[in-house]
Design an enzyme around this catalytic site. Structure first.
Site, PDB file in Angstrom:
ATOM      1  N   THR A  27       0.875  -1.183   0.000  1.00  0.00           N
ATOM      2  CA  THR A  27       0.000   0.000   0.000  1.00  0.00           C
ATOM      3  C   THR A  27       0.909   1.230   0.000  1.00  0.00           C
ATOM      4  OG1 THR A  27      -0.066   0.219   2.424  1.00  0.00           O
ATOM      5  CG2 THR A  27      -1.715  -1.220   1.407  1.00  0.00           C
ATOM      6  N   ILE A  82       7.464  -2.568   7.109  1.00  0.00           N
ATOM      7  CA  ILE A  82       7.504  -1.110   7.176  1.00  0.00           C
ATOM      8  C   ILE A  82       8.089  -0.553   5.882  1.00  0.00           C
ATOM      9  CG2 ILE A  82       8.436   0.885   8.420  1.00  0.00           C
ATOM     10  CD1 ILE A  82       6.318  -0.761   9.976  1.00  0.00           C
ATOM     11  N   LYS A  83       7.319   0.359   5.293  1.00  0.00           N
ATOM     12  CA  LYS A  83       7.771   0.979   4.048  1.00  0.00           C
ATOM     13  C   LYS A  83       8.335   2.352   4.381  1.00  0.00           C
ATOM     14  CE  LYS A  83       5.719   0.958  -0.573  1.00  0.00           C
ATOM     15  NZ  LYS A  83       4.464   1.222  -1.281  1.00  0.00           N
ATOM     16  N   VAL A  84       9.584   2.564   3.999  1.00  0.00           N
ATOM     17  CA  VAL A  84      10.216   3.868   4.249  1.00  0.00           C
ATOM     18  C   VAL A  84      10.679   4.447   2.920  1.00  0.00           C
ATOM     19  CG1 VAL A  84      11.005   3.238   6.579  1.00  0.00           C
ATOM     20  CG2 VAL A  84      12.542   2.889   4.641  1.00  0.00           C
TER      21      VAL A  84
END
Ligand code: E4P
Length: 217
Positions: A27, A82-84
């Protein structure tokens, strides 16, 4: 090659998950905004549908704040990734998170040097954005090739997660190059099974079958 669905649409994700062909979900804040729903609720619900990695993106810009957001997101489910963003702070947060055993997807990658840094930071996934490079008249696939070569040269374990995929040729070329994962919009995933000769062939087989008067059951 693993298939992730690039979507925050629960109905679409559920329908595709039922095929058993989906390995994860990505997402981003734009997809969450499009869903019109609460971010945490959406991620929670996706994690009940999908066993594989579910990328949830932080929105803070400073590493310390990213880590605080990550802590909350990681509390949702063990499959949250976790998207960074690919910034210095994103890389710092990535290193801390992966050192602590969390999965991290470093997103918004547009060149091979960025991908090299993400691998050095221990990223689980690097997300090169193919379509957005193509939109600028550049060749997104060239980037996937370059990253593949660099990661293979040094045995980096970071998985290449081809993102911003717009069509079925993108998917095929990613598979030929050896991307580890492709995150694909639901509409494009459905098109992968389509060929006019398949439809025509099936129509002919069923027509001939009918003339036999037989039934299998
Ligand atoms: C990846 O994780 C992103 O959500 C996505 O692939 C972006 O694609 P777009 O360029 O079509 O917005």
């Amino acid at each position: 090659m693993k298939f992730f669905v690039d979507s925050a649409d629960l109905e679409e994700i559920g329908e595709l998950a039922d095929t058993g062909l989906i390995d994860g979900v990505t997402t981003n804040p734009s997809l969450i905004a499009k869903s019109g729903r609460d971010f945490i609720d959406v991620i929670k619900e996706i994690c009940t549908i999908i066993d594989g990695p579910v990328s949830a993106e932080v929105t803070a810009l400073e590493a310390g704040d990213m880590l605080k957001e990550a802590e909350k997101l990681l509390g949702i489910s063990k499959n949250v990734t976790i998207k960074v963003p690919l910034t210095w702070d994103g890389l710092k947060a990535c290193k801390t998170l992966t050192d602590n055993g969390s999965m991290v997807n470093v997103t918004l990658c547009f060149n091979a040097n960025q991908a090299l840094l993400a691998a050095k930071a221990g990223a689980t996934f690097i997300s090169p954005f193919i379509g957005r490079l193509d939109d600028m008249g550049l060749d997104g696939m060239e980037l996937i090739e370059e990253i593949r070569t660099i990661y293979d040269n040094y045995d980096f374990e970071t998985q290449i997660l081809a993102a911003s995929i717009r069509n079925i040729n993108h998917v095929k070329t990613c598979a030929l190059i050896g991307a580890d994962v492709a995150t694909v919009p639901g509409s494009v995933i459905k098109q992968l099974a389509k060929h006019p000769l398949t439809d025509k062939g099936l129509e002919g087989f069923l027509k001939d079958w009918k003339t036999t008067g037989q039934s299998i059951l």
